[in-house]
Design a protein around this motif. Structure first.
Motif, PDB file in Angstrom:
ATOM      1  N   TYR A 158       0.837  -1.198   0.000  1.00  5.78           N
ATOM      2  CA  TYR A 158       0.000   0.000   0.000  1.00  5.78           C
ATOM      3  C   TYR A 158       0.873   1.250   0.000  1.00  5.78           C
ATOM      4  O   TYR A 158       1.573   1.537   0.956  1.00  5.78           O
ATOM      5  CB  TYR A 158      -0.916  -0.021   1.227  1.00  5.78           C
ATOM      6  CG  TYR A 158      -1.781   1.202   1.394  1.00  5.78           C
ATOM      7  CD1 TYR A 158      -2.681   1.580   0.408  1.00  5.78           C
ATOM      8  CD2 TYR A 158      -1.708   1.973   2.550  1.00  5.78           C
ATOM      9  CE1 TYR A 158      -3.481   2.697   0.564  1.00  5.78           C
ATOM     10  CE2 TYR A 158      -2.511   3.085   2.722  1.00  5.78           C
ATOM     11  CZ  TYR A 158      -3.397   3.449   1.723  1.00  5.78           C
ATOM     12  OH  TYR A 158      -4.192   4.562   1.884  1.00  5.78           O
ATOM     13  N   ARG A 159       0.848   1.973  -1.103  1.00  5.26           N
ATOM     14  CA  ARG A 159       1.520   3.256  -1.289  1.00  5.26           C
ATOM     15  C   ARG A 159       3.038   3.194  -1.127  1.00  5.26           C
ATOM     16  O   ARG A 159       3.664   4.173  -0.754  1.00  5.26           O
ATOM     17  CB  ARG A 159       0.924   4.306  -0.344  1.00  5.26           C
ATOM     18  CG  ARG A 159      -0.536   4.616  -0.604  1.00  5.26           C
ATOM     19  CD  ARG A 159      -0.736   5.199  -2.000  1.00  5.26           C
ATOM     20  NE  ARG A 159      -2.146   5.482  -2.258  1.00  5.26           N
ATOM     21  CZ  ARG A 159      -2.947   4.722  -3.003  1.00  5.26           C
ATOM     22  NH1 ARG A 159      -2.455   3.610  -3.566  1.00  5.26           N
ATOM     23  NH2 ARG A 159      -4.198   5.040  -3.201  1.00  5.26           N
ATOM     24  N   ARG A 160       3.629   2.043  -1.449  1.00  9.02           N
ATOM     25  CA  ARG A 160       5.086   1.970  -1.374  1.00  9.02           C
ATOM     26  C   ARG A 160       5.585   0.744  -2.137  1.00  9.02           C
ATOM     27  O   ARG A 160       4.816  -0.179  -2.446  1.00  9.02           O
ATOM     28  CB  ARG A 160       5.570   1.890   0.071  1.00  9.02           C
ATOM     29  CG  ARG A 160       5.118   0.650   0.828  1.00  9.02           C
ATOM     30  CD  ARG A 160       5.583   0.669   2.265  1.00  9.02           C
ATOM     31  NE  ARG A 160       5.098  -0.466   3.013  1.00  9.02           N
ATOM     32  CZ  ARG A 160       5.679  -1.656   3.062  1.00  9.02           C
ATOM     33  NH1 ARG A 160       6.802  -1.848   2.389  1.00  9.02           N
ATOM     34  NH2 ARG A 160       5.172  -2.645   3.777  1.00  9.02           N
ATOM     35  N   VAL A 161       6.891   0.777  -2.443  1.00  9.83           N
ATOM     36  CA  VAL A 161       7.591  -0.381  -2.993  1.00  9.83           C
ATOM     37  C   VAL A 161       8.916  -0.517  -2.251  1.00  9.83           C
ATOM     38  O   VAL A 161       9.447   0.457  -1.703  1.00  9.83           O
ATOM     39  CB  VAL A 161       7.851  -0.242  -4.509  1.00  9.83           C
ATOM     40  CG1 VAL A 161       6.572  -0.388  -5.299  1.00  9.83           C
ATOM     41  CG2 VAL A 161       8.542   1.085  -4.825  1.00  9.83           C
ATOM     42  N   ASN A 162       9.443  -1.717  -2.252  1.00  6.83           N
ATOM     43  CA  ASN A 162      10.708  -1.976  -1.567  1.00  6.83           C
ATOM     44  C   ASN A 162      11.859  -1.814  -2.573  1.00  6.83           C
ATOM     45  O   ASN A 162      12.550  -2.759  -2.932  1.00  6.83           O
ATOM     46  CB  ASN A 162      10.706  -3.380  -0.963  1.00  6.83           C
ATOM     47  CG  ASN A 162      11.927  -3.628  -0.088  1.00  6.83           C
ATOM     48  OD1 ASN A 162      12.518  -2.694   0.445  1.00  6.83           O
ATOM     49  ND2 ASN A 162      12.308  -4.886   0.053  1.00  6.83           N
ATOM     50  N   VAL A 163      12.031  -0.566  -3.007  1.00 11.00           N
ATOM     51  CA  VAL A 163      13.065  -0.201  -3.967  1.00 11.00           C
ATOM     52  C   VAL A 163      13.804   0.999  -3.381  1.00 11.00           C
ATOM     53  O   VAL A 163      13.158   1.932  -2.885  1.00 11.00           O
ATOM     54  CB  VAL A 163      12.449   0.167  -5.335  1.00 11.00           C
ATOM     55  CG1 VAL A 163      13.518   0.652  -6.319  1.00 11.00           C
ATOM     56  CG2 VAL A 163      11.701  -1.033  -5.914  1.00 11.00           C
ATOM     57  N   PRO A 164      15.139   1.006  -3.397  1.00  5.81           N
ATOM     58  CA  PRO A 164      15.873   2.123  -2.800  1.00  5.81           C
ATOM     59  C   PRO A 164      15.358   3.481  -3.259  1.00  5.81           C
ATOM     60  O   PRO A 164      15.064   3.682  -4.447  1.00  5.81           O
ATOM     61  CB  PRO A 164      17.316   1.877  -3.257  1.00  5.81           C
ATOM     62  CG  PRO A 164      17.401   0.394  -3.404  1.00  5.81           C
ATOM     63  CD  PRO A 164      16.054  -0.028  -3.935  1.00  5.81           C
ATOM     64  N   ALA A 165      15.254   4.418  -2.331  1.00  2.70           N
ATOM     65  CA  ALA A 165      14.660   5.721  -2.614  1.00  2.70           C
ATOM     66  C   ALA A 165      15.452   6.521  -3.630  1.00  2.70           C
ATOM     67  O   ALA A 165      14.886   7.383  -4.319  1.00  2.70           O
ATOM     68  CB  ALA A 165      14.515   6.519  -1.311  1.00  2.70           C
ATOM     69  N   ASP A 166      16.760   6.252  -3.760  1.00  2.30           N
ATOM     70  CA  ASP A 166      17.562   7.026  -4.703  1.00  2.30           C
ATOM     71  C   ASP A 166      17.647   6.387  -6.086  1.00  2.30           C
ATOM     72  O   ASP A 166      18.341   6.893  -6.967  1.00  2.30           O
ATOM     73  CB  ASP A 166      18.968   7.292  -4.144  1.00  2.30           C
ATOM     74  CG  ASP A 166      19.717   6.015  -3.769  1.00  2.30           C
ATOM     75  OD1 ASP A 166      19.144   4.914  -3.914  1.00  2.30           O
ATOM     76  OD2 ASP A 166      20.869   6.140  -3.325  1.00  2.30           O
ATOM     77  N   TRP A 167      16.956   5.272  -6.304  1.00  2.00           N
ATOM     78  CA  TRP A 167      16.825   4.719  -7.645  1.00  2.00           C
ATOM     79  C   TRP A 167      15.705   5.471  -8.362  1.00  2.00           C
ATOM     80  O   TRP A 167      14.667   5.791  -7.769  1.00  2.00           O
ATOM     81  CB  TRP A 167      16.479   3.236  -7.611  1.00  2.00           C
ATOM     82  CG  TRP A 167      17.587   2.347  -7.110  1.00  2.00           C
ATOM     83  CD1 TRP A 167      18.683   2.701  -6.384  1.00  2.00           C
ATOM     84  CD2 TRP A 167      17.676   0.933  -7.304  1.00  2.00           C
ATOM     85  NE1 TRP A 167      19.455   1.602  -6.099  1.00  2.00           N
ATOM     86  CE2 TRP A 167      18.857   0.498  -6.652  1.00  2.00           C
ATOM     87  CE3 TRP A 167      16.879  -0.017  -7.942  1.00  2.00           C
ATOM     88  CZ2 TRP A 167      19.260  -0.831  -6.633  1.00  2.00           C
ATOM     89  CZ3 TRP A 167      17.270  -1.348  -7.921  1.00  2.00           C
ATOM     90  CH2 TRP A 167      18.448  -1.748  -7.282  1.00  2.00           C
ATOM     91  N   VAL A 168      15.895   5.735  -9.647  1.00  2.72           N
ATOM     92  CA  VAL A 168      14.920   6.494 -10.423  1.00  2.72           C
ATOM     93  C   VAL A 168      14.238   5.580 -11.433  1.00  2.72           C
ATOM     94  O   VAL A 168      14.901   5.030 -12.328  1.00  2.72           O
ATOM     95  CB  VAL A 168      15.598   7.666 -11.162  1.00  2.72           C
ATOM     96  CG1 VAL A 168      14.556   8.462 -11.953  1.00  2.72           C
ATOM     97  CG2 VAL A 168      16.338   8.570 -10.185  1.00  2.72           C
ATOM     98  N   PHE A 169      12.928   5.414 -11.294  1.00  8.97           N
ATOM     99  CA  PHE A 169      12.189   4.634 -12.287  1.00  8.97           C
ATOM    100  C   PHE A 169      12.219   5.372 -13.631  1.00  8.97           C
ATOM    101  O   PHE A 169      11.981   6.582 -13.695  1.00  8.97           O
ATOM    102  CB  PHE A 169      10.743   4.417 -11.843  1.00  8.97           C
ATOM    103  CG  PHE A 169      10.592   3.390 -10.760  1.00  8.97           C
ATOM    104  CD1 PHE A 169      10.781   2.047 -11.031  1.00  8.97           C
ATOM    105  CD2 PHE A 169      10.264   3.772  -9.466  1.00  8.97           C
ATOM    106  CE1 PHE A 169      10.652   1.090 -10.032  1.00  8.97           C
ATOM    107  CE2 PHE A 169      10.132   2.823  -8.461  1.00  8.97           C
ATOM    108  CZ  PHE A 169      10.324   1.478  -8.741  1.00  8.97           C
ATOM    109  N   VAL A 170      12.513   4.624 -14.694  1.00  9.73           N
ATOM    110  CA  VAL A 170      12.622   5.246 -16.012  1.00  9.73           C
ATOM    111  C   VAL A 170      11.667   4.649 -17.045  1.00  9.73           C
ATOM    112  O   VAL A 170      11.333   5.305 -18.032  1.00  9.73           O
ATOM    113  CB  VAL A 170      14.069   5.172 -16.546  1.00  9.73           C
ATOM    114  CG1 VAL A 170      15.003   5.994 -15.676  1.00  9.73           C
ATOM    115  CG2 VAL A 170      14.561   3.727 -16.656  1.00  9.73           C
ATOM    116  N   ARG A 171      11.218   3.401 -16.837  1.00 12.70           N
ATOM    117  CA  ARG A 171      10.369   2.757 -17.835  1.00 12.70           C
ATOM    118  C   ARG A 171       9.678   1.561 -17.220  1.00 12.70           C
ATOM    119  O   ARG A 171      10.175   0.984 -16.249  1.00 12.70           O
ATOM    120  CB  ARG A 171      11.219   2.292 -19.027  1.00 12.70           C
ATOM    121  CG  ARG A 171      10.422   1.672 -20.171  1.00 12.70           C
ATOM    122  CD  ARG A 171      11.273   1.453 -21.400  1.00 12.70           C
ATOM    123  NE  ARG A 171      12.334   0.470 -21.191  1.00 12.70           N
ATOM    124  CZ  ARG A 171      12.779  -0.364 -22.134  1.00 12.70           C
ATOM    125  NH1 ARG A 171      12.263  -0.335 -23.351  1.00 12.70           N
ATOM    126  NH2 ARG A 171      13.753  -1.210 -21.873  1.00 12.70           N
TER     127      ARG A 171
END
Length: 297
Positions: A158-171
């Motif tokens: 719910y309203r989050r993912v377990n991905v480092p905060a400084d990674w940038v989703f690109v696609r």
């Protein structure tokens, strides 16, 4: 890519509130973005899409702010999926699915924001989440590595993912199964009508202020209502009458006005109901004491 200095953020976010960004860059390609991440010199950056869930402090943000542009706005529909870059708008994704007769995207109608922000916060409704549709998503690390993630690796919740905060989703590639075109259109239009009827679009806001605390507690809007905060105004900000989990900008609101409404709502919820509300919106440029008052991480 060039950095701009002291860029006002108010015009770039849906709240129309907030001071300037000390530095703002607009990467138009993966190469630009990798360079921008190197340029931050270890400072934690902030990613800004449409500013659909961001409250910027009146003093602005000292952290570098990045706004994806150029190739990051593209979207493509193929036989069984839709591939979208991070700056593509969620309503554009919903519209592409509707026009192509693809099932499972109606819950994105009238949802502001971008694909990148939607992946980061697992955007959606009570029943449907964006990551339910993801086949894979790609993110760029600060070191310049492009990482492909499956849903089980991102562990969406719910309203989050377990991905480092400084990674940038690109696609991302979204599963888009063909279905009955008329039924899909009706589902999209029906969902849009309900959202426009029940939520607030005529005044600047950033949608739901608080996360729903989950069972056995009632939804956040009902908690706000039960503690007597519906319709309360401070300065140029007011808790909406139509939907008590929305705080709207009446035209001249400052960030401090919104923050005070949030702090008082949270204080009452804890004192009267024993419930600790947690913000759904992101708060930029606030001090530790201010964040603690509203329960922000």
């Amino acid at each position: 890519m060039r950095w701009a200095r002291d860029v006002p953020l108010g015009p770039l976010v849906r709240y129309r509130i907030g001071g300037p960004a000390a530095r703002l860059g607009r990467p138009r390609s993966i190469r630009d973005l990798a360079g921008a991440l190197r340029d931050t010199d270890g400072l934690a950056h902030r990613m800004l899409g449409t500013g659909a869930n961001v409250l910027v402090g009146d003093a602005g943000s000292r952290r570098p702010v990045l706004v994806l542009d150029g190739e990051f706005t593209s979207l493509r529909v193929d036989d069984e999926a839709i591939e979208a870059r991070a700056a593509a708008r969620l309503p554009v994704l919903a519209g592409a699915a509707r026009r192509a007769g693809r099932t499972g995207f109606h819950f994105l109608e009238a949802v502001p924001g971008t694909v990148g922000g939607g992946l980061r916060m697992n955007a959606g409704s009570r029943e449907d989440w964006l990551w339910d549709r993801v086949e894979w998503a790609e993110a760029l690390t600060p070191a310049g590595e492009l990482v492909r993630l499956r849903p089980e690796e991102a562990a969406p919740a719910y309203r989050r993912v377990n991905v480092p905060a400084d990674w940038v989703f690109v696609r991302a590639r979204f599963i888009a199964t063909p279905g009955d075109a008329r039924a899909i259109r009706d589902a999209h239009l029906g969902f849009r009508r309900r959202k426009v009827r029940d939520q607030v679009y005529e005044l600047p806001s950033v949608g739901s202020t608080w996360k729903n605390p989950g069972p056995p507690h009632p939804p956040a809007w009902k908690i706000v209502d039960e503690v007597g905060m519906r319709g309360v105004r401070i300065g140029g900000a007011r808790i909406a009458q139509r939907h008590a989990n929305f705080i709207v900008n009446l035209g001249d609101a400052q960030a401090v006005d919104v923050l005070e409404l949030m702090a008082e709502t949270r204080r009452r919820a804890q004192a009267r109901l024993g419930i600790r509300l947690e913000p759904e919106i992101h708060l930029w440029g606030f001090g530790r004491d201010e964040l603690e008052r509203v329960g922000a991480p």
